[in-house]
Motif scaffolding. Structure first.
Motif, PDB file in Angstrom:
ATOM      1  N   HIS A   1      32.733  69.351  -1.645  1.00  9.99           N
ATOM      2  CA  HIS A   1      34.140  69.466  -1.266  1.00  9.99           C
ATOM      3  C   HIS A   1      35.094  69.309  -2.455  1.00  9.99           C
ATOM      4  CE1 HIS A   1      33.636  70.188   2.948  1.00  9.99           C
ATOM      5  NE2 HIS A   1      32.795  69.178   3.047  1.00  9.99           N
ATOM      6  N   ILE A   2      34.695  68.548  -3.461  1.00  5.45           N
ATOM      7  CA  ILE A   2      35.528  68.480  -4.670  1.00  5.45           C
ATOM      8  C   ILE A   2      35.534  69.834  -5.376  1.00  5.45           C
ATOM      9  CG2 ILE A   2      35.707  67.475  -6.975  1.00  5.45           C
ATOM     10  CD1 ILE A   2      34.645  64.862  -5.770  1.00  5.45           C
ATOM     11  N   ALA A   3      34.339  70.426  -5.544  1.00  6.88           N
ATOM     12  CA  ALA A   3      34.243  71.733  -6.205  1.00  6.88           C
ATOM     13  C   ALA A   3      34.896  72.818  -5.351  1.00  6.88           C
ATOM     14  CB  ALA A   3      32.786  72.083  -6.482  1.00  6.88           C
ATOM     15  N   GLN A   4      34.670  72.764  -4.043  1.00  2.75           N
ATOM     16  CA  GLN A   4      35.229  73.774  -3.141  1.00  2.75           C
ATOM     17  C   GLN A   4      36.741  73.730  -3.133  1.00  2.75           C
ATOM     18  OE1 GLN A   4      33.337  74.537   0.729  1.00  2.75           O
ATOM     19  NE2 GLN A   4      35.270  74.022   1.723  1.00  2.75           N
ATOM     20  N   LEU A   5      37.317  72.534  -3.054  1.00  2.00           N
ATOM     21  CA  LEU A   5      38.777  72.418  -3.043  1.00  2.00           C
ATOM     22  C   LEU A   5      39.366  72.868  -4.376  1.00  2.00           C
ATOM     23  CD1 LEU A   5      41.382  71.554  -1.654  1.00  2.00           C
ATOM     24  CD2 LEU A   5      40.950  69.213  -2.442  1.00  2.00           C
ATOM     25  N   SER A   6      38.748  72.458  -5.470  1.00  2.00           N
ATOM     26  CA  SER A   6      39.258  72.830  -6.798  1.00  2.00           C
ATOM     27  C   SER A   6      39.215  74.342  -7.011  1.00  2.00           C
ATOM     28  CB  SER A   6      38.433  72.123  -7.884  1.00  2.00           C
ATOM     29  OG  SER A   6      38.517  70.723  -7.756  1.00  2.00           O
ATOM     30  N   ALA A   7      38.078  74.951  -6.683  1.00  2.00           N
ATOM     31  CA  ALA A   7      37.941  76.401  -6.860  1.00  2.00           C
ATOM     32  C   ALA A   7      38.910  77.155  -5.966  1.00  2.00           C
ATOM     33  CB  ALA A   7      36.505  76.832  -6.568  1.00  2.00           C
ATOM     34  N   SER A   8      39.080  76.693  -4.738  1.00  4.27           N
ATOM     35  CA  SER A   8      39.962  77.384  -3.787  1.00  4.27           C
ATOM     36  C   SER A   8      41.421  77.301  -4.222  1.00  4.27           C
ATOM     37  CB  SER A   8      39.788  76.784  -2.387  1.00  4.27           C
ATOM     38  OG  SER A   8      38.463  76.969  -1.928  1.00  4.27           O
ATOM     39  N   VAL A   9      41.841  76.122  -4.716  1.00  2.00           N
ATOM     40  CA  VAL A   9      43.222  75.976  -5.197  1.00  2.00           C
ATOM     41  C   VAL A   9      43.450  76.869  -6.413  1.00  2.00           C
ATOM     42  CG1 VAL A   9      44.854  74.377  -6.279  1.00  2.00           C
ATOM     43  CG2 VAL A   9      43.576  73.672  -4.254  1.00  2.00           C
ATOM     44  N   LEU A  10      42.473  76.943  -7.305  1.00  2.00           N
ATOM     45  CA  LEU A  10      42.609  77.818  -8.472  1.00  2.00           C
ATOM     46  C   LEU A  10      42.675  79.287  -8.061  1.00  2.00           C
ATOM     47  CD1 LEU A  10      40.201  76.101 -11.017  1.00  2.00           C
ATOM     48  CD2 LEU A  10      42.667  76.406 -11.270  1.00  2.00           C
ATOM     49  N   HIS A  11      41.890  79.673  -7.065  1.00  2.00           N
ATOM     50  CA  HIS A  11      41.972  81.045  -6.561  1.00  2.00           C
ATOM     51  C   HIS A  11      43.369  81.343  -6.022  1.00  2.00           C
ATOM     52  CE1 HIS A  11      37.370  81.567  -5.963  1.00  2.00           C
ATOM     53  NE2 HIS A  11      37.779  82.295  -6.978  1.00  2.00           N
ATOM     54  N   LEU A  12      43.894  80.441  -5.213  1.00  2.00           N
ATOM     55  CA  LEU A  12      45.221  80.647  -4.624  1.00  2.00           C
ATOM     56  C   LEU A  12      46.304  80.693  -5.698  1.00  2.00           C
ATOM     57  CD1 LEU A  12      44.863  78.285  -1.543  1.00  2.00           C
ATOM     58  CD2 LEU A  12      44.996  80.785  -1.482  1.00  2.00           C
ATOM     59  N   TYR A  13      46.201  79.826  -6.675  1.00  2.00           N
ATOM     60  CA  TYR A  13      47.177  79.791  -7.772  1.00  2.00           C
ATOM     61  C   TYR A  13      47.145  81.099  -8.564  1.00  2.00           C
ATOM     62  CZ  TYR A  13      49.412  78.277 -12.127  1.00  2.00           C
ATOM     63  OH  TYR A  13      50.232  78.182 -13.223  1.00  2.00           O
ATOM     64  N   SER A  14      45.939  81.560  -8.873  1.00  2.00           N
ATOM     65  CA  SER A  14      45.799  82.794  -9.652  1.00  2.00           C
ATOM     66  C   SER A  14      46.344  84.001  -8.888  1.00  2.00           C
ATOM     67  CB  SER A  14      44.327  83.029 -10.006  1.00  2.00           C
ATOM     68  OG  SER A  14      43.836  82.006 -10.839  1.00  2.00           O
ATOM     69  N   VAL A  15      46.037  84.075  -7.588  1.00  2.00           N
ATOM     70  CA  VAL A  15      46.507  85.206  -6.791  1.00  2.00           C
ATOM     71  C   VAL A  15      48.029  85.173  -6.654  1.00  2.00           C
ATOM     72  CG1 VAL A  15      46.462  86.248  -4.492  1.00  2.00           C
ATOM     73  CG2 VAL A  15      44.344  85.493  -5.542  1.00  2.00           C
ATOM     74  N   ALA A  16      48.595  83.982  -6.510  1.00  2.00           N
ATOM     75  CA  ALA A  16      50.053  83.863  -6.402  1.00  2.00           C
ATOM     76  C   ALA A  16      50.725  84.382  -7.671  1.00  2.00           C
ATOM     77  CB  ALA A  16      50.450  82.415  -6.143  1.00  2.00           C
ATOM     78  N   LEU A  17      50.197  84.000  -8.823  1.00  2.00           N
ATOM     79  CA  LEU A  17      50.746  84.504 -10.081  1.00  2.00           C
ATOM     80  C   LEU A  17      50.514  86.002 -10.225  1.00  2.00           C
ATOM     81  CD1 LEU A  17      49.849  81.795 -12.764  1.00  2.00           C
ATOM     82  CD2 LEU A  17      52.114  82.423 -11.933  1.00  2.00           C
ATOM     83  N   TYR A  18      49.323  86.437  -9.845  1.00  2.00           N
ATOM     84  CA  TYR A  18      48.945  87.838  -9.993  1.00  2.00           C
ATOM     85  C   TYR A  18      49.854  88.738  -9.157  1.00  2.00           C
ATOM     86  CZ  TYR A  18      45.952  91.993  -9.776  1.00  2.00           C
ATOM     87  OH  TYR A  18      45.471  93.280  -9.846  1.00  2.00           O
ATOM     88  N   PHE A  19      50.015  88.404  -7.869  1.00  2.00           N
ATOM     89  CA  PHE A  19      50.881  89.197  -6.998  1.00  2.00           C
ATOM     90  C   PHE A  19      52.348  89.017  -7.375  1.00  2.00           C
ATOM     91  CE2 PHE A  19      47.565  89.266  -3.442  1.00  2.00           C
ATOM     92  CZ  PHE A  19      47.302  90.603  -3.632  1.00  2.00           C
ATOM     93  N   GLY A  20      52.742  87.782  -7.632  1.00  2.00           N
ATOM     94  CA  GLY A  20      54.151  87.489  -7.884  1.00  2.00           C
ATOM     95  C   GLY A  20      54.696  88.192  -9.108  1.00  2.00           C
TER      96      GLY A  20
END
Length: 222
Positions: free
Chosen positions: A150-169
């Motif tokens: 869950h530590i790895a899953q949460l970290s990876a998922s937050v990084l995915h969301l952050y990257s996509v937000a920057l990418y689309f934005g």
């Protein structure tokens, strides 16, 4: 319009790509190549995790699906996107199949061929941090190491969301779009191909947040 911009299919039409070489494969061939590779990873990973037993019990469906997702992401990040980093400055002129698949996707986002620093920075984080975290999460699911998972899953998922937000934005606020106007490229490539990295990480982040909060409450009550 410059001479360079007349010989490539990317937007904005004023974009100049020094040494650009068009793919020799058809778009359908390139899509099938990528689809076949991703399909093999998905099927192979799901089958492998379906055979895993913890104390005689099979992994649950959600665990198998999550593991398959993380292995897919790890493969994309640590292999396919690593290729992009290694060929960042020469991708437009490269002629191998992997380069051609990037050129096909770049019809929806020419920043991948235009050597944009933001894209390089995002891909660097994805390859060096997010990709390995995905593989750690998959390994933890295999072993049912819940804390590590869950530590790895949460970290990876937050990084995915952050990257996509920057990418689309950054694309949405850009003065000129890097996507061709045809629906296939905007809705098919740019939106649909990236949507899973919004939906799945959001669901996984919520799951891990709930699991971590529950574990903390249990620990506090003891």
């Amino acid at each position: 319009m410059s001479v360079a911009s007349q010989h490539h299919p990317y937007f904005p039409q004023s974009l100049e790509l020094s040494g650009y070489t068009p793919p020799t494969q058809t778009p359908l061939t390139l899509v099938l190549v990528m689809g076949s590779g991703l399909g093999a990873v998905l099927v192979g990973t799901y089958a492998l995790f379906s055979r895993q037993r913890i104390c005689g019990a099979a992994l649950g469906l959600l665990d198998r699906l999550a593991a398959t997702w993380f292995v897919l992401c790890g493969a994309l990040h640590c292999v396919y996107e690593l290729y992009y980093l290694l060929h960042f400055r020469t991708l437009a002129s490269a002629e191998d199949v992997l380069a051609s698949t990037w050129k096909e996707y770049a019809k929806s986002d020419s920043r991948y061929l235009a050597q944009v620093p933001l894209v390089f920075a995002l891909e660097t984080i994805t390859v060096t941090v997010t990709g390995p975290l995905c593989l750690v999460a998959a390994h933890a699911i295999w072993n049912q190491s819940l804390g590590q998972r869950h530590i790895a899953q949460l970290s990876a998922s937050v990084l995915h969301l952050y990257s996509v937000a920057l990418y689309f934005g950054t694309e949405l606020i850009a003065a000129e779009s890097g996507c061709r106007p045809e629906p296939l490229y905007y809705y098919g490539y740019f939106i649909a191909m990236n949507a899973p990295w919004v939906v799945v990480p959001l669901a996984l982040a919520i799951q891990s947040t709930g699991a971590i909060c529950h574990a903390m409450q249990v620990a506090k009550s003891q």
